[in-house]
Enzyme design. Structure first.
Site, PDB file in Angstrom:
ATOM      1  N   GLU A  75      -1.508  -3.426  19.405  1.00 24.64           N
ATOM      2  CA  GLU A  75      -1.730  -3.817  18.106  1.00 24.64           C
ATOM      3  C   GLU A  75      -2.905  -4.542  17.411  1.00 24.64           C
ATOM      4  OE1 GLU A  75      -1.125  -5.034  14.619  1.00 24.64           O
ATOM      5  OE2 GLU A  75       0.218  -7.194  15.820  1.00 24.64           O
ATOM      6  N   CYS A  96      -2.852  -8.246  10.019  1.00 22.20           N
ATOM      7  CA  CYS A  96      -3.144  -6.797   9.987  1.00 22.20           C
ATOM      8  C   CYS A  96      -2.395  -5.966   9.720  1.00 22.20           C
ATOM      9  CB  CYS A  96      -3.565  -6.300  11.851  1.00 22.20           C
ATOM     10  SG  CYS A  96      -1.686  -7.269  12.512  1.00 22.20           S
ATOM     11  N   GLU A 145     -10.042  -1.541   6.507  1.00 20.90           N
ATOM     12  CA  GLU A 145      -9.832  -2.934   6.407  1.00 20.90           C
ATOM     13  C   GLU A 145     -10.366  -4.129   5.856  1.00 20.90           C
ATOM     14  OE1 GLU A 145      -6.477  -4.896   9.531  1.00 20.90           O
ATOM     15  OE2 GLU A 145      -8.099  -4.476   9.813  1.00 20.90           O
TER      16      GLU A 145
END
Length: 503
Positions: A260, A294, A393
Site C-alpha cells: 500500500e 497516502c 506526492e
C-alpha cells in the site's frame, strides 16, 4: 499536559530484549522539536532472533498452540488486546499525538479504530473454522473436492508513521486472526504506541513469539526483514520508492508481498454542489492527518463555472483551521512529523512558485508558532499538468487546483497520474457520480465525501499505489494460503492403463 514516554526494549519471543548492538534512536516531539525519549534500534541480528521466535511459535506443539488452533482461540486474544487498547485509550492517544504530531482528537479517533479493528478480526477468526473444507462443485461424481485455508506462515509487517498504531493494527489483527506469526517493524519516526502494543500483548498473555516488535531504521531492520529467507510474506505500507525495494528483495525468493504505497488522489467537484459542505470535505480530504495521508485528495479538479466562488469559500474554511500544539484543545492541524519531512514540504511549495504557480493561501510557518515543524494549510492554483506539485506526492497539507469544463475533461485530468489509491467525486447528480466512480482509476472512490475508512471495507490501490487489499475479508485473505484437497470416491478402478495379468 505532561506526557511521560515509557522506556521500552524490543519485543522478541514474548520478552523485552535489548538490541544486540545496544543502539537507541531519539524521539523528537515535532511540535516542540524537543527530545522526549528514545526507542531501541534493531538490526539484522535482532531480525534473526525475531524470525526464529516466530517460526518456533508456529511449530510449537505441532501448531496446536497457534497456527492450527481453533479460530475461536485466536479470537479470544484479539478481543483481549482490543479491550486493553480501549482501557488505555487516553494515554495512547496522547503518546500518538506527541510522537507523530497529529491532533489529539484525531489520535483518540485512531485508537478507537485500532480497538475496532482487533474486534472485527476477532469476529472473522471466530468464523474461520466453519469455512474450512468448503466444498468445490465438480463435473465428475467419482471425485469430491474441498478447500482448506491455512496461515501463510511467518509474516513481516512494515508500517508507516502517519497512523502508527492503526496501520499496525490493519496488518497485525488479520495476520494473527489467520494464525500467522508476525514481526512488526514500525517507522522509526513514530514507534511509541507500537511498543505499547507489545506491552498489551504481554499483559494479555499472547503466546510467545506470535508477535515480535522491532523498532529501528529501515535499512538496518526493515531491509533484512524483507529479505529474510524464513519470512513467508511481507506486507508493507509506505512510499512507492521503498515499496519497490521491498518487492525487489522479496522477488529473490518469490515471496508474496502486498503493498500500500503513495498516492496523488483527485477530488472532482461539479457545478451543482453546496459550496460550504463541499469546501469542508475538500479541506478535510487534504488537510486531515496534517496532510500526511497516502490517500489525500490533494488534486482539486473544479468546474470552471464555480471556480472563483468556490475557492473564495475554500480559502475561508482553510484559514479557519486551528493550527496548534496537537495537545491543545480544538487543534485541527498539527506539525509535520519530522524536520526532514518539513523541509521537503516547503521545498515542494517553493518549487511550485518557481514553476509559475500561485500560492492562494498558506505555504509558510504560522506566525504564532515559533517552534515545531508547522506549515499552514496551502492551496496552490495556476498549475499545469506537467509541474511537480500536480504530479508528485507531497505528504503535507498542500492542495493544488485545476479547472475543467466537461465530465470527460475532468476524468482525463483525474486519471492522468502514475498513482491510483483514492479518488472522490462531489455532485448532487447521483447518476453522474455513479458513472464517474466507474471511470476513476483508483482502488477507493468516495462520493460526496473524502477519506472515510471502515475496517469492514477493502482498502488498496492500483498502478504505482500498490496491489493487494487490506481490511474487510480481503485483509484476512492476505494472510491465508488456499489448499485444494481432492478425493477419489469411486469403488471402481481408474481404468486408464491396461491391467497387467493377475498372478
Amino acid at each position: 499536559m505532561e506526557v511521560q514516554v515509557p522506556s521500552r526494549q524490543l519485543l522478541i519471543d514474548g520478552e523485552w530484549r535489548e538490541p544486540v548492538l545496544k543502539k537507541r534512536i531519539p524521539i523528537i516531539n515535532p511540535a516542540t522539536e524537543q527530545i522526549i525519549g528514545d526507542i531501541p534500534a534493531a538490526t539484522a541480528e535482532d531480525v534473526e532472533l525475531a524470525v526464529a521466535a516466530a517460526r518456533r511459535a508456529l511449530s510449537r506443539n505441532k501448531g496446536k498452540d497457534w497456527a492450527s488452533a481453533s479460530g475461536a482461540v485466536r479470537a479470544k486474544y484479539l478481543r483481549a488486546i482490543a479491550a486493553k487498547i480501549t482501557e488505555r485509550k487516553s494515554e495512547l492517544a496522547k503518546l500518538e499525538a506527541i510522537d507523530c504530531g497529529k491532533p489529539l482528537d484525531e489520535a483518540a479517533w485512531d485508537i478507537d479504530d485500532v480497538a475496532g479493528c482487533f474486534e472485527y478480526y476477532a469476529d472473522l477468526a471466530d468464523g474461520l473454522d466453519a469455512k474450512q473444507k468448503a466444498p468445490v462443485s465438480l463435473p465428475m461424481e467419482t471425485f469430491k473436492s474441498y478447500v482448506l485455508k491455512e496461515p501463510i506462515g511467518v509474516v513481516g509487517l512494515i508500517t508507516p508513521w502517519n497512523y502508527p498504531l492503526l496501520m499496525a493494527a490493519w496488518k497485525v489483527a488479520p495476520a494473527l486472526a489467520a494464525g500467522c506469526a508476525a514481526i512488526l517493524k514500525p517507522s522509526e519516526l513514530a514507534s511509541i504506541t507500537c511498543l505499547e502494543l507489545a506491552e498489551v500483548c504481554r499483559e494479555v498473555g499472547l503466546p510467545s513469539g506470535v508477535l515480535n516488535i522491532l523498532t529501528g531504521l529501515g535499512p538496518e531492520a526493515g531491509a533484512p526483514l524483507a529479505a529474510h529467507p524464513n519470512v513467508d510474506k511481507i506486507a508493507f505500507t509506505g512510499s512507492t520508492a521503498t515499496g519497490s525495494k521491498v518487492m525487489t528483495a522479496a522477488a529473490q525468493m518469490v515471496k508474496p508481498v502486498s503493498l500500500e504505497l503513495g498516492g496523488k488522489s483527485p477530488i472532482i467537484v461539479f457545478e451543482d454542489v453546496d459550496l460550504d459542505k463541499t469546501s469542508e470535505w475538500t479541506a478535510f480530504g487534504c488537510f486531515w492527518t496534517n496532510g500526511q495521508i497516502c490517500s489525500a485528495t490533494s488534486r482539486l479538479i473544479l468546474h470552471e463555472s464555480i471556480a472563483k466562488e468556490f475557492l473564495d469559500r475554500l480559502v475561508k474554511w482553510t484559514k479557519n483551521i486551528k493550527i496548534s500544539d496537537p495537545l491543545e484543545e480544538g487543534c485541527r492541524l498539527g506539525p509535520i512529523v519530522s524536520e526532514g519531512q518539513y523541509e521537503k514540504v516547503l521545498k515542494f511549495i517553493s518549487t511550485a512558485k518557481s514553476e509559475g504557480a500561485t500560492i492562494l493561501c498558506g505555504g509558510v510557518r504560522p506566525e504564532h508558532l515559533k517552534k515545531g515543524f508547522f506549515v499552514e494549510p496551502t492551496i496552490i492554483t495556476d498549475v499545469t499538468t506537467s509541474v511537480q506539485i500536480w504530479r508528485e506526492e507531497v505528504f503535507g497539507p498542500v492542495l493544488c487546483v485545476k479547472t475543467f469544463s466537461t465530465e470527460e475533461e475532468a476524468l482525463e485530468l483525474a486519471n492522468d497520474t502514475h498513482y491510483g489509491l483514492g479518488a472522490a467525486v462531489v455532485s448532487n447528480d447521483l447518476e453522474r457520480c455513479d458513472r464517474v466512480s466507474k471511470a476513476l482509476q483508483a482502488g477507493v472512490v468516495w462520493i460526496n465525501c473524502s477519506q472515510p475508512c471502515f475496517c469492514q471495507a477493502p482498502w488498496g490501490g492500483n498502478k504505482r499505489s500498490g496491489f493487494g487489499r487490506e481490511l474487510g475479508e480481503w485483509g484476512l485473505d492476505n494472510y491465508l494460503s488456499v489448499k485444494q484437497v481432492t478425493q477419489y470416491v469411486s469403488n471402481e478402478p481408474w481404468g486408464w492403463y491396461v491391467s497387467p495379468p493377475k498372478l
